[in-house]
Enzyme design. Structure first.
Site, PDB file in Angstrom:
ATOM      1  N   VAL A   9       0.834  -1.200   0.000  1.00  0.00           N
ATOM      2  CA  VAL A   9       0.000   0.000   0.000  1.00  0.00           C
ATOM      3  C   VAL A   9       0.875   1.258   0.000  1.00  0.00           C
ATOM      4  O   VAL A   9       1.728   1.421   0.878  1.00  0.00           O
ATOM      5  CB  VAL A   9      -0.953  -0.002   1.210  1.00  0.00           C
ATOM      6  N   ASP A  10       0.679   2.116  -0.980  1.00  0.00           N
ATOM      7  CA  ASP A  10       1.406   3.385  -1.111  1.00  0.00           C
ATOM      8  C   ASP A  10       2.915   3.190  -1.205  1.00  0.00           C
ATOM      9  O   ASP A  10       3.695   4.053  -0.815  1.00  0.00           O
ATOM     10  CB  ASP A  10       1.076   4.332   0.055  1.00  0.00           C
ATOM     11  N   GLU A  11       3.334   2.055  -1.767  1.00  0.00           N
ATOM     12  CA  GLU A  11       4.756   1.767  -1.887  1.00  0.00           C
ATOM     13  C   GLU A  11       5.215   1.657  -3.336  1.00  0.00           C
ATOM     14  O   GLU A  11       6.370   1.352  -3.600  1.00  0.00           O
ATOM     15  CB  GLU A  11       5.108   0.470  -1.143  1.00  0.00           C
TER      16      GLU A  11
END
Length: 291
Positions: free
Chosen positions: A234-236
């Site tokens: 997530v969000d990486e």
């Protein structure tokens, strides 16, 4: 870059991308410049070097004979040098985009406006949402709106419907316009390099759904947004575009920070879409090469 399906336009516009060892880049440039395809006022060639890797992007107009000659020369060059990867994409059709959104509508509204004005870079094929509040807005733009309930107990079914839409509408790029659902790792893998998100902070500082609250708690004076590829983390995902907005002492709440950051979200996502649709992004580990 987004691989655009073969078009039927008469211009014969193409984009060439090559990844090769940096030591072979000069020879690669000589090879492509020596073909009939990459000559003339409409031809454009750019290169970048990152460590031991070299990258080339060419944009050109060519007929079938010149294109075939270029591909033959590239095949010969690849056979003579190890670790050379190249692709040629037909680029006279606007990429087709599936937009995903939830209840917040500012990013969606911005994309719809750019689409209507012809400056988005691609063509919105449909809008999918797990809420129906934006249905009338989307249909007012003469676009298809699809509502899919994203219930926790049946997320796999929802993702199957999403993939069915990707196939039905021949989607080249999936864009999350503040779509507040976590996608499965298998879906992210299937759409790798073709799915884009905008996060409401300057990653990697504040991840998750309450970035402005985290930023407010830390007393930040600079907020922004990050457009990035979607991955299982997530969000990486690899970062494409970041926009920053300074905020003054009057930003005394998370809501005030959010208001300051909305423009950054809209601009970052729109620029990332433009770059991808123009074939100006080449994946490279966690740091894409952007022309």
């Amino acid at each position: 870059m987004v691989a655009i399906r073969e078009g039927r336009g008469v211009s014969g516009r193409h984009v060439l991308t090559v990844v090769a060892p940096s030591a072979t880049l000069a020879g690669l440039v000589r090879t492509v410049v020596g073909t009939d395809a990459l000559v003339g006022p409409e031809a454009e060639i750019e290169t970048q070097v990152r460590g031991s890797s070299g990258f080339l992007r060419g944009e050109f107009v060519a007929g079938s004979e010149a294109l075939a000659a270029l591909e033959r020369d590239l095949a010969v060059f690849s056979a003579a040098h190890r670790a050379v990867r190249w692709t040629v994409h037909r680029h006279d059709r606007r990429p087709r985009i599936l937009v995903l959104c939830s209840q917040q509508g500012h990013v969606l509204t911005h994309l719809l406006s750019r689409h209507e004005d012809g400056v988005l870079g691609g063509e919105i094929a449909a809008v999918l949402s797990n809420h129906d509040r934006h249905a009338a807005k989307v249909r007012a733009h003469a676009l298809k709106f699809v509502h899919i309930g994203w219930w926790a107990q049946d997320k796999q079914a929802a993702e199957r419907e999403l993939l069915a839409l990707v196939r039905e509408y021949q989607v080249d790029l999936v864009v999350l316009a503040r779509f507040m659902q976590v996608l499965s790792g298998s879906l992210c893998d299937e759409l790798a390099g073709r799915i884009l998100n905008v996060h409401h902070s300057l990653l990697p500082a504040f991840v998750g759904g309450r970035a402005y609250h985290q930023a407010h708690d830390r007393g930040v004076r600079l907020v922004g947004a990050t457009a990035h590829f979607v991955t299982a983390g997530v969000d990486e995902g690899p970062i494409l575009v970041q926009k920053a907005v300074p905020v003054g002492p009057g930003a005394s709440s998370p809501g005030a920070l959010a208001e300051a950051g909305r423009d950054a979200e809209m601009l970052a996502l729109a620029e990332a879409i433009r770059l991808l649709c123009a074939g100006r992004v080449m994946p490279h580990r966690d740091h894409p090469v952007i022309f």
